[in-house]
Scaffold this active site. Structure first.
Site, short mmCIF file in Angstrom:
data_model
loop_
_atom_site.label_atom_id
_atom_site.label_comp_id
_atom_site.label_asym_id
_atom_site.label_seq_id
_atom_site.Cartn_x
_atom_site.Cartn_y
_atom_site.Cartn_z
N ASP A 1 -6.90 -4.26 13.42
CA ASP A 1 -7.32 -3.54 12.22
C ASP A 1 -7.59 -4.54 11.09
O ASP A 1 -8.64 -4.50 10.44
CB ASP A 1 -6.20 -2.55 11.82
CG ASP A 1 -6.59 -1.69 10.64
OD1 ASP A 1 -7.76 -1.25 10.58
OD2 ASP A 1 -5.73 -1.46 9.77
N ASP B 1 -2.04 -15.00 12.49
CA ASP B 1 -2.22 -15.49 11.11
C ASP B 1 -3.15 -16.71 11.11
O ASP B 1 -4.05 -16.81 10.26
CB ASP B 1 -0.87 -15.79 10.44
CG ASP B 1 0.01 -16.75 11.25
OD1 ASP B 1 -0.25 -16.95 12.45
OD2 ASP B 1 0.97 -17.29 10.67
N LYS C 1 1.48 -12.67 17.80
CA LYS C 1 2.47 -13.49 17.11
C LYS C 1 3.61 -13.76 18.09
O LYS C 1 4.74 -13.29 17.92
CB LYS C 1 2.98 -12.75 15.86
CG LYS C 1 1.97 -12.67 14.74
CD LYS C 1 1.93 -13.91 13.86
CE LYS C 1 3.18 -14.05 13.02
NZ LYS C 1 3.14 -15.33 12.24
N ASP D 1 -11.47 -6.16 9.70
CA ASP D 1 -11.95 -6.03 8.32
C ASP D 1 -12.34 -7.40 7.76
O ASP D 1 -13.35 -7.54 7.06
CB ASP D 1 -10.87 -5.40 7.42
CG ASP D 1 -11.06 -3.90 7.26
OD1 ASP D 1 -11.66 -3.28 8.17
OD2 ASP D 1 -10.62 -3.34 6.24
N TYR E 1 0.94 1.55 15.85
CA TYR E 1 0.32 2.79 15.38
C TYR E 1 0.96 4.01 16.03
O TYR E 1 0.92 5.11 15.47
CB TYR E 1 -1.18 2.80 15.70
CG TYR E 1 -2.05 2.21 14.61
CD1 TYR E 1 -1.83 0.92 14.14
CD2 TYR E 1 -3.10 2.95 14.06
CE1 TYR E 1 -2.63 0.38 13.17
CE2 TYR E 1 -3.91 2.40 13.08
CZ TYR E 1 -3.67 1.12 12.64
OH TYR E 1 -4.48 0.60 11.67
C1 IPM Z 1 -9.98 1.69 11.14
C2 IPM Z 1 -9.29 2.44 10.04
C3 IPM Z 1 -8.27 3.37 10.67
C4 IPM Z 1 -7.22 2.52 11.32
C5 IPM Z 1 -7.67 4.40 9.71
C6 IPM Z 1 -8.73 5.24 9.01
C7 IPM Z 1 -6.68 5.29 10.41
O1 IPM Z 1 -8.73 1.56 9.14
O2 IPM Z 1 -10.56 2.35 12.03
O3 IPM Z 1 -9.95 0.47 11.12
O4 IPM Z 1 -6.27 2.07 10.66
O5 IPM Z 1 -7.32 2.31 12.52
MG MG Z 2 -9.25 -0.50 9.48
#
Ligand code: IPM
Ligand code: MG
Length: 368
Positions: free
Chosen positions: A249, A225, A192, A253, A142
């Site tokens: 990230d 993975d 990884k 999710d 990032y």
């Molecule tokens: C998260 C989001 C952020 C990230 C975005 C909005 C920059 O996806 O907080 O997970 O990628 O970190």
């Molecule tokens: Mg995210």
């Protein structure tokens, strides 16, 4: 002594609506639990860009550095999609994370009993699930240099760099081990190492910190993975997962979806202790700004409310009050109160954002 201070950055889309319910709850704690906070508010994301031409004004950044905790709603919206990369709403959030040095991002994925049917996975796979993803938040791909889009020969090349120093890995590993000691005492580290040198170093440093300082915690390693696969196959094998910024990230999710609704999940982003002993901290729901439903009173405020519960626990040393708030949310869900995102195929009548907030406050009252 002055009250602890909170900066609210409600942001864009549904941010202001869900934060409105948190404000009611903050007021409740002042009135009913003698826990008063000094609350100030400012702009972040697209709304800050509209006003100042930047997604995070320097004055706002300075205020964020100065308070005991920042509460953030959400940033972004389709009207900002074509802005220059440097002023996109997300850059405001990334600047906060980087300049406050919030290296440890806690993303719990918990399945509420009342919602176990909601997961796309079978109920017995997710019922009772309670895992914590610790995502490194201030480094890795990032932020690594070099980055950019350059010309090479007669074509463009997009470049980002995965880069981790030993100390960056060690500090997030420590925060994962500390958390594990208060939970199931297990950490699984994901990288990884089979493909990336940064992954090899990650595995080495996590192991060194473990052996030297946390030998009592059970440590395992997984390629990220395979970790994604195991999260879908049998998530209850995990307690704390520690991983880098990008894998975290993605994995968070995936973990969020196991629980049935992204509208339920809070997060805490923590840095080093300040002079008063509290960690630098920012709390935000995992969900985004949901521009499609913004302004309609349809949004689920629970993730934002549970983020405030995390603030009570991690910034304000009010674990019992955090439990109280989490139990109030659980009670309301068990009573069948549902915002639109929580209505299953059988349907029903959803409550509005503010009705959900009011029900949670009623449950708080009932807890006294
Ligand atoms: C998260 C989001 C952020 C990230 C975005 C909005 C920059 O996806 O907080 O997970 O990628 O970190
Ligand atoms: Mg995210």
């Amino acid at each position: 002594m002055s009250n602890p201070s909170i900066l609210i950055l409600a942001g864009d889309g549904i941010g202001p609506e869900v934060m409105g319910e948190v404000k009611k709850i903050i007021t409740w704690y002042g009135d009913k639990r003698d826990l008063a906070f000094d609350v100030s508010e400012d702009l972040v994301g697209g709304c800050a860009y509209d006003k100042y031409g930047t997604p995070l004004h320097d004055d706002t950044m300075a205020k964020a550095q100065d308070v005991d905790a920042v509460l953030l709603g959400a940033v972004g919206g389709p009207q900002y999609d074509n802005l220059d990369f440097s002023v996109k709403p997300e850059r405001g959030l990334l600047r906060l994370r980087k300049e406050m040095d919030l290296f440890s991002n806690l993303r719990p994925a918990q399945c509420f009993d009342a919602l176990a049917d909601f997961s796309s996975l079978k109920k017995d796979v997710v019922a009772g699930l309670d895992i914590m993803i610790v995502r490194e938040l201030t480094s890795g791909i990032y932020f690594g240099e070099p980055r950019g889009i350059i010309e090479e020969g007669n074509e463009r090349v997009g470049i980002n760099t995965q880069r981790y120093t030993e100390s960056e890995i060690a500090r997030v590993a420590r925060s994962a081990f500390e958390l594990a000691r208060k939970r199931g005492n297990k950490v699984c580290s994901m990288e990884k190492a089979n493909v990336m040198e940064s992954g090899i170093l990650w595995r080495q440093v996590v192991t060194e910190v473990h052996d030297a300082e946390y030998p009592d915690v059970e440590l395992s390693h997984m390629y990220a993975d395979a970790g994604a696969m195991q999260l879908c196959r049998w998530p209850k094998q995990f307690d704390v997962i520690v991983t880098d910024n990008l894998f975290g990230d993605l994995l968070s999710d995936a973990a969020a979806m196991l629980t049935g609704s992204l509208g339920m999940l809070p997060s805490a982003s923590l840095g080093a202790p300040m002079a008063n002993g509290r960690p630098k901290a920012l709390y935000e729901p995992v969900h985004g700004s949901a521009p499609d439903i913004a302004g309609q009173g349809k949004a689920n405020p629970i993730a934002c409310i549970l983020s405030f519960a995390m603030a009570l626990r991690y910034s304000f040393d009010q674990g019992a009050e955090a439990d109280r708030l989490e139990q109030a949310v659980e009670k309301v869900l068990a009573d069948g109160v549902r915002t639109a995102d929580l209505l299953g195929p059988e349907g029903g009548v959803p409550v509005s954002t503010s009705e959900m907030g009011d029900k949670i406050i009623a449950a708080l009252d009932a807890s006294l």
